[in-house]
Motif scaffolding. Structure first.
Motif, PDB file in Angstrom:
ATOM      1  N   PRO A  64      48.688  26.037  64.306  1.00 36.49           N
ATOM      2  CA  PRO A  64      48.665  26.923  64.943  1.00 36.49           C
ATOM      3  C   PRO A  64      48.019  28.718  65.150  1.00 36.49           C
ATOM      4  O   PRO A  64      47.823  29.604  65.790  1.00 36.49           O
ATOM      5  CB  PRO A  64      49.117  26.782  66.075  1.00 36.49           C
ATOM      6  N   SER A  65      49.094  28.765  63.956  1.00 36.58           N
ATOM      7  CA  SER A  65      49.554  30.800  64.306  1.00 36.58           C
ATOM      8  C   SER A  65      48.982  31.403  62.888  1.00 36.58           C
ATOM      9  O   SER A  65      49.584  32.852  62.605  1.00 36.58           O
ATOM     10  CB  SER A  65      50.803  30.632  64.645  1.00 36.58           C
ATOM     11  N   HIS A  66      48.659  30.348  62.113  1.00 35.01           N
ATOM     12  CA  HIS A  66      48.627  31.099  60.037  1.00 35.01           C
ATOM     13  C   HIS A  66      46.738  30.790  60.029  1.00 35.01           C
ATOM     14  O   HIS A  66      46.295  29.878  60.113  1.00 35.01           O
ATOM     15  CB  HIS A  66      49.268  30.747  59.405  1.00 35.01           C
ATOM     16  N   LEU A  67      46.132  32.127  59.584  1.00 38.03           N
ATOM     17  CA  LEU A  67      44.894  31.040  58.198  1.00 38.03           C
ATOM     18  C   LEU A  67      45.346  31.474  57.225  1.00 38.03           C
ATOM     19  O   LEU A  67      46.602  31.872  56.643  1.00 38.03           O
ATOM     20  CB  LEU A  67      44.461  32.986  58.546  1.00 38.03           C
ATOM     21  N   ARG A  68      44.374  30.730  56.287  1.00 36.61           N
ATOM     22  CA  ARG A  68      44.900  30.610  54.377  1.00 36.61           C
ATOM     23  C   ARG A  68      43.388  30.587  54.111  1.00 36.61           C
ATOM     24  O   ARG A  68      42.594  29.892  54.570  1.00 36.61           O
ATOM     25  CB  ARG A  68      45.357  29.663  54.477  1.00 36.61           C
ATOM     26  N   TYR A  69      43.049  30.827  52.763  1.00 36.31           N
ATOM     27  CA  TYR A  69      42.402  31.065  52.353  1.00 36.31           C
ATOM     28  C   TYR A  69      41.457  29.651  51.957  1.00 36.31           C
ATOM     29  O   TYR A  69      42.375  28.808  50.813  1.00 36.31           O
ATOM     30  CB  TYR A  69      42.188  32.017  50.874  1.00 36.31           C
ATOM     31  N   ARG A  70      40.477  29.486  51.904  1.00 38.13           N
ATOM     32  CA  ARG A  70      40.152  27.748  51.668  1.00 38.13           C
ATOM     33  C   ARG A  70      39.385  28.162  50.175  1.00 38.13           C
ATOM     34  O   ARG A  70      39.982  27.108  49.263  1.00 38.13           O
ATOM     35  CB  ARG A  70      39.510  26.630  51.971  1.00 38.13           C
ATOM     36  N   PHE A  71      38.762  28.810  50.325  1.00 40.17           N
ATOM     37  CA  PHE A  71      37.764  28.873  48.599  1.00 40.17           C
ATOM     38  C   PHE A  71      37.075  30.550  48.804  1.00 40.17           C
ATOM     39  O   PHE A  71      37.049  31.477  49.421  1.00 40.17           O
ATOM     40  CB  PHE A  71      37.155  28.072  48.678  1.00 40.17           C
ATOM     41  N   PHE A  72      36.634  30.962  47.905  1.00 35.99           N
ATOM     42  CA  PHE A  72      36.007  32.297  47.217  1.00 35.99           C
ATOM     43  C   PHE A  72      34.461  32.011  46.671  1.00 35.99           C
ATOM     44  O   PHE A  72      34.589  31.389  45.863  1.00 35.99           O
ATOM     45  CB  PHE A  72      36.688  33.238  47.305  1.00 35.99           C
ATOM     46  N   GLN A  73      33.590  32.944  46.868  1.00 33.86           N
ATOM     47  CA  GLN A  73      32.947  32.767  46.216  1.00 33.86           C
ATOM     48  C   GLN A  73      32.015  33.508  46.157  1.00 33.86           C
ATOM     49  O   GLN A  73      31.878  35.135  46.277  1.00 33.86           O
ATOM     50  CB  GLN A  73      31.604  32.045  46.841  1.00 33.86           C
ATOM     51  N   GLY A  74      32.129  34.532  44.341  1.00 31.85           N
ATOM     52  CA  GLY A  74      31.401  35.763  44.243  1.00 31.85           C
ATOM     53  C   GLY A  74      32.047  36.789  44.259  1.00 31.85           C
ATOM     54  O   GLY A  74      31.808  38.058  44.204  1.00 31.85           O
ATOM     55  N   LEU A  75      33.810  36.240  44.246  1.00 34.73           N
ATOM     56  CA  LEU A  75      34.162  37.548  44.489  1.00 34.73           C
ATOM     57  C   LEU A  75      34.666  37.941  43.367  1.00 34.73           C
ATOM     58  O   LEU A  75      35.420  37.148  41.927  1.00 34.73           O
ATOM     59  CB  LEU A  75      35.496  37.068  45.789  1.00 34.73           C
ATOM     60  N   ARG A  80      40.002  37.367  43.114  1.00 31.60           N
ATOM     61  CA  ARG A  80      40.338  36.110  44.028  1.00 31.60           C
ATOM     62  C   ARG A  80      41.958  35.465  43.218  1.00 31.60           C
ATOM     63  O   ARG A  80      42.817  34.192  43.639  1.00 31.60           O
ATOM     64  CB  ARG A  80      39.546  35.229  42.756  1.00 31.60           C
ATOM     65  N   ARG A  81      42.344  35.951  42.806  1.00 33.65           N
ATOM     66  CA  ARG A  81      44.077  35.831  42.255  1.00 33.65           C
ATOM     67  C   ARG A  81      44.782  36.403  43.495  1.00 33.65           C
ATOM     68  O   ARG A  81      45.288  34.604  43.690  1.00 33.65           O
ATOM     69  CB  ARG A  81      44.229  36.997  41.373  1.00 33.65           C
ATOM     70  N   LEU A  82      44.512  37.667  44.519  1.00 31.63           N
ATOM     71  CA  LEU A  82      45.126  37.590  45.584  1.00 31.63           C
ATOM     72  C   LEU A  82      44.959  36.637  46.348  1.00 31.63           C
ATOM     73  O   LEU A  82      46.039  35.222  47.165  1.00 31.63           O
ATOM     74  CB  LEU A  82      44.223  39.126  45.976  1.00 31.63           C
ATOM     75  N   ASP A 119      46.651  44.625  50.412  1.00 31.76           N
ATOM     76  CA  ASP A 119      47.110  43.596  49.695  1.00 31.76           C
ATOM     77  C   ASP A 119      45.575  44.067  49.140  1.00 31.76           C
ATOM     78  O   ASP A 119      44.900  43.918  48.206  1.00 31.76           O
ATOM     79  CB  ASP A 119      46.862  42.097  49.715  1.00 31.76           C
ATOM     80  N   PHE A 120      43.996  43.792  50.535  1.00 29.95           N
ATOM     81  CA  PHE A 120      42.757  43.978  50.336  1.00 29.95           C
ATOM     82  C   PHE A 120      41.926  45.299  49.608  1.00 29.95           C
ATOM     83  O   PHE A 120      41.330  45.865  48.677  1.00 29.95           O
ATOM     84  CB  PHE A 120      42.017  43.000  51.328  1.00 29.95           C
ATOM     85  N   VAL A 121      43.002  46.240  50.123  1.00 29.32           N
ATOM     86  CA  VAL A 121      42.498  47.906  49.821  1.00 29.32           C
ATOM     87  C   VAL A 121      42.491  47.763  48.514  1.00 29.32           C
ATOM     88  O   VAL A 121      41.970  48.256  48.282  1.00 29.32           O
ATOM     89  CB  VAL A 121      43.391  48.764  51.013  1.00 29.32           C
ATOM     90  N   ARG A 122      43.779  47.340  48.407  1.00 28.15           N
ATOM     91  CA  ARG A 122      44.485  48.031  46.528  1.00 28.15           C
ATOM     92  C   ARG A 122      43.387  47.215  45.741  1.00 28.15           C
ATOM     93  O   ARG A 122      43.172  47.378  44.496  1.00 28.15           O
ATOM     94  CB  ARG A 122      45.555  46.811  46.321  1.00 28.15           C
ATOM     95  N   CYS A 123      43.008  46.051  45.906  1.00 27.12           N
ATOM     96  CA  CYS A 123      41.487  45.155  45.238  1.00 27.12           C
ATOM     97  C   CYS A 123      40.554  45.576  45.615  1.00 27.12           C
ATOM     98  O   CYS A 123      39.674  45.063  44.726  1.00 27.12           O
ATOM     99  CB  CYS A 123      41.549  43.692  45.836  1.00 27.12           C
ATOM    100  N   GLY A 124      40.109  46.404  46.362  1.00 35.18           N
ATOM    101  CA  GLY A 124      38.641  47.187  45.496  1.00 35.18           C
ATOM    102  C   GLY A 124      37.720  47.018  46.925  1.00 35.18           C
ATOM    103  O   GLY A 124      36.393  46.941  46.829  1.00 35.18           O
ATOM    104  N   LEU A 125      37.775  46.167  48.823  1.00 34.72           N
ATOM    105  CA  LEU A 125      37.829  46.258  49.450  1.00 34.72           C
ATOM    106  C   LEU A 125      36.901  47.484  50.084  1.00 34.72           C
ATOM    107  O   LEU A 125      37.402  48.180  50.486  1.00 34.72           O
ATOM    108  CB  LEU A 125      38.122  44.862  50.520  1.00 34.72           C
ATOM    109  N   ARG A 126      35.383  47.320  49.852  1.00 36.98           N
ATOM    110  CA  ARG A 126      35.272  48.125  50.918  1.00 36.98           C
ATOM    111  C   ARG A 126      33.963  48.434  52.145  1.00 36.98           C
ATOM    112  O   ARG A 126      35.067  48.920  53.105  1.00 36.98           O
ATOM    113  CB  ARG A 126      33.044  48.900  49.749  1.00 36.98           C
TER     114      ARG A 126
END
Length: 717
Positions: A64-75, A80-82, A119-126
């Motif tokens: 009810p209160s969380h999200l999680r990555y299920r998969f990623f494509q072309g990242l 991807r490691r994060l 965390d995602f800023v450090r990975c280079g998300l623009r």
């Protein structure tokens, strides 16, 4: 960051036509995918392609209160490691912002956003675009489209946004379908009351585990039944009975290990599959833990405590020749044995042993008669208890019961092999049955002809039989007959080494009857030497055999192995063996071989065994004198300063004095020994080689006279 309205469409007929064409192509490509996981990956890739982005991911609700990555494509790899297994609160980041507002959220400069996650800023998300998946009342997560190389030149237009929204809708229905399929599978495979897997699911899982089990650590199955459950239902109602079953299921979950498997079979019957069991001791510990956890009272909502202890039956998977149904059936049989022996207020368990295969099944190797087994104890004289039982083959032919000497010579090589494995199966089966009958702790030994060690699969077959019967390898001793050079061959040594590594005890049988060499004995991986009865049964008359038996005892001590003296046929021989310091014996002086049905009475009698002092004075005097001389000569060689001088009037030891009264010549020689010893004790710092030689000669002459007197007639005593 901008909230985008997905309902805005491109203006004009051309824009609408272009959007419809793109949407049709997307739907066609995605609809062709039947594999849901592959569908999700292609849907994310499609969303990234439409927006000319670097990649996309599905971020799914996790509770009810969380999200999680299920998969990623072309990242990118860092991202991807994060994201692998990344879980965060549902209100965090731009994903949380999109879910709160219920609209797509585009962030052109992600690092500058108030909702950016470090965390995602450090990975280079623009930059990113977040699109909710599912209607307002059933949000399943979001699609996250991401730019890393460079930020997009402009925000997504209405046509692009509409395509991504359509992909999100397709994802929602795929997720919804997957959830329904999972729910139906759960209902089909799980018990609705306890949430445990049901019998059908258990059988499928057990078949898989049987194919994957390790021969070194096979699986075992336990069948559990609640004793006293019916009165709970009858007296307190089915609602309270269901509550007890729910509490039992929770206790069962908590009592097993992480890789074990539990299920409800129906009613008040449950099952546990122990995925890996390293031997009998570990299985017993697991069953003890189940008993302890499931034996506590259950407190009902009314405050009343009820007793429903579990009766437990277990069965080993063994060589994986059994299927899941057969294993459950065997554990059910063992459970009924446990229930029959149940004591109020305590849980009981038993381990099932399968019956041995029918002998003579091979039509080309029929034994010339029906095999029967008798069991003769190996007895510890000091501790006064049975060490193990030797399985002795008998063949019943018509009305006759033939001993091995009467039929072994008639068997060919294949029949010898059949006999070995028949005796092994029957012995282990009987041992397991004694265990079920409460006669725990017994061990058996089985005779093995040396040529049987040439079988390349002998160790494997022994391991399979032990596992099938649920017995630890240390409960079995293989007695290898000492014959010629067969034990020196590489194939034999390989099998002996494998058996010893498994934990099976190994003994050299009939030592002295063959052509043993000390070099070969030293190189064999053995635990025990059995002295041939030819050197024991006449030891009270042929006193020279005492010296040989004593030397074998010293040999066993030097090799760090146990020694068993066969042929202990009467109390006289037992006394001599005890005087020699030999603890373990076998022979009629303790017990004859008996059928399995008579063993409980025999064991009860042996629990009260006491030595009888009827030994030969000559034989005991010979033994005592030999031991004494060996000890004194050892001191003379190594530590003469520790010699004690005898006083002239000191009395002789009773056994020796009794024998020497009737042998004046021997008595005189012994007194000369004492005088010589006293002199050496006083002058121990001088050269003692000559007096030591004289002392040894006098002792040998004393024992010669004792031996001669024993051969000439009745004991002087």
């Amino acid at each position: 960051m901008r909230h985008l309205d997905p309902s805005i469409l491109p203006s004009g007929a051309a824009g609408a036509q272009a959007q419809a064409q793109v949407g049709t192509e997307v739907i066609r490509r995605l609809a062709a995918q039947r594999d849901l996981e592959r569908f999700f990956e292609l849907a994310a890739a499609e969303a990234a392609r439409v927006l000319h982005a670097d990649g996309a991911a599905l971020i799914e609700r996790d509770g009810p209160s969380h999200l999680r990555y299920r998969f990623f494509q072309g990242l990118p790899e860092d991202y991807r490691r994060l994201a692998a297994g990344y879980r965060f609160e549902i209100s965090d980041g731009t994903a949380g912002q999109a879910l709160r507002c219920g609209e797509p959220v585009f962030t052109a400069d992600y690092p500058a956003s108030d909702h950016a996650m470090p965390d995602f800023v450090r990975c280079g998300l623009r930059a990113n675009l977040i699109v909710p998946v599912g209607p307002l009342d059933d949000r399943r997560g979001v699609i996250a489209v991401a730019w890393f190389e460079r930020a997009p030149a402009h925000e997504p237009d209405a046509e692009q946004l509409a395509v991504v929204a359509m992909v999100a809708d397709l994802m929602y229905w795929a997720l919804h379908r997957q959830h329904l399929e999972h729910s139906l599978q759960q209902q089909a495979r799980h018990d609705p009351l306890t949430g445990l897997p049901n019998r059908r699911y258990l059988l499928g899982q057990l078949d898989t585990m049987l194919r994957q089990q390790s021969p070194q650590a096979p699986l075992a199955v336990a069948w559990l039944d609640l004793d006293g459950f019916k009165p709970v239902n009858d007296l307190h109602g089915h609602e309270q009975g269901d509550a007890v079953l729910g509490m039992f299921a929770e206790r069962l979950r908590g009592a097993v290990r992480e890789n074990d498997f539990v299920a409800r079979l129906g009613g008040d019957e449950f099952a546990a599959v122990f995925a890996e069991v390293h031997g009998e001791q570990e299985l017993h510990a697991l069953l003890d833990r189940l008993s302890e956890r499931l034996n506590r009272p259950y407190r009902l909502r009314s405050g009343i405590a009820v007793e429903c202890p579990a009766s437990i039956g277990a069965a080993w998977a063994g060589a994986a020749s059994l299927d899941a149904e057969a294993l459950l059936r065997d554990s059910d049989r063992a459970m009924y044995l446990a229930k029959g022996r149940h004591r109020p207020g305590q849980a009981a368990w038993r381990v099932f042993a399968v019956p041995p295969p029918r002998l003579g099944a091979d039509a080309h190797a029929e034994l010339p008669g029906q095999l029967e087994l008798h069991y003769q104890p190996v007895f510890d004289l000091d501790r006064r208890r049975v060490v193990r039982l030797e399985s002795l083959a008998r063949l019943r032919r018509d009305a006759q019961l033939l001993a091995p000497a009467e039929f072994l010579g008639q068997l060919d090589r294949r029949q010898h092999r059949q006999l070995l494995h028949g005796v092994l199966d029957a012995s282990l089966h009987q041992l397991a049955q004694w265990e079920l009958q409460g006669m725990g702790g017994l061990c058996v030994s089985v005779n093995v002809e040396p040529h049987s060690l040439g079988e390349p699969d002998l160790a494997q077959r022994v391991a399979e039989r032990l596992q099938r019967h649920g017995l630890h390898p240390s409960r079995l001793t293989l007695e290898i007959l000492e014959r010629g050079e067969l034990l020196s061959r590489e194939a034999a040594l390989r099998q002996l080494t494998l058996l010893r590594a498994m934990g099976v005890r190994l003994a050299i049988d009939d030592l002295g009857a063959g052509h043993s060499s000390l070099l070969r004995l030293r190189s064999l991986p053995i635990d025990e030497i059995k002295l041939d009865q030819a050197f024991v049964r006449d030891i009270a008359r042929n006193l020279q055999d005492i010296a040989f038996v004593r030397s074998v005892r010293e040999l066993a001590h030097g090799l760090h192995v146990e020694l068993v003296a066969e042929g202990a046929e009467n109390a006289e021989i037992l006394e001599i063996l005890r005087a020699l310091g030999i603890r373990q014996v076998q022979g009629w002086g303790v017990a004859r071989a008996v059928p399995a049905r008579e063993l409980p009475q025999l064991l009860a009698r042996l629990r009260h065994w006491r030595p009888v002092r009827v030994g030969s004075a000559l034989a005991l005097a010979y033994t005592w004198h030999l031991n004494l001389d060996s000890h004194i000569l050892g001191l003379l060689h190594n530590a003469p300063e520790h010699l004690r001088a005898f006083r002239p009037g000191e009395a002789l030891p009773a056994d020796l004095d009794l024998a020497l009264r009737e042998l004046p010549a021997a008595r005189d020689l012994y007194r000369q020994q004492r005088v010589l010893l006293a002199d050496m004790a006083r002058h121990h710092d001088l050269d003692l080689r000559l007096p030591m030689r004289r002392y040894r000669q006098l002792g040998e002459r004393v024992r010669e006279l004792l031996a001669l007197a024993a051969r000439m007639g009745p004991d002087p005593a």
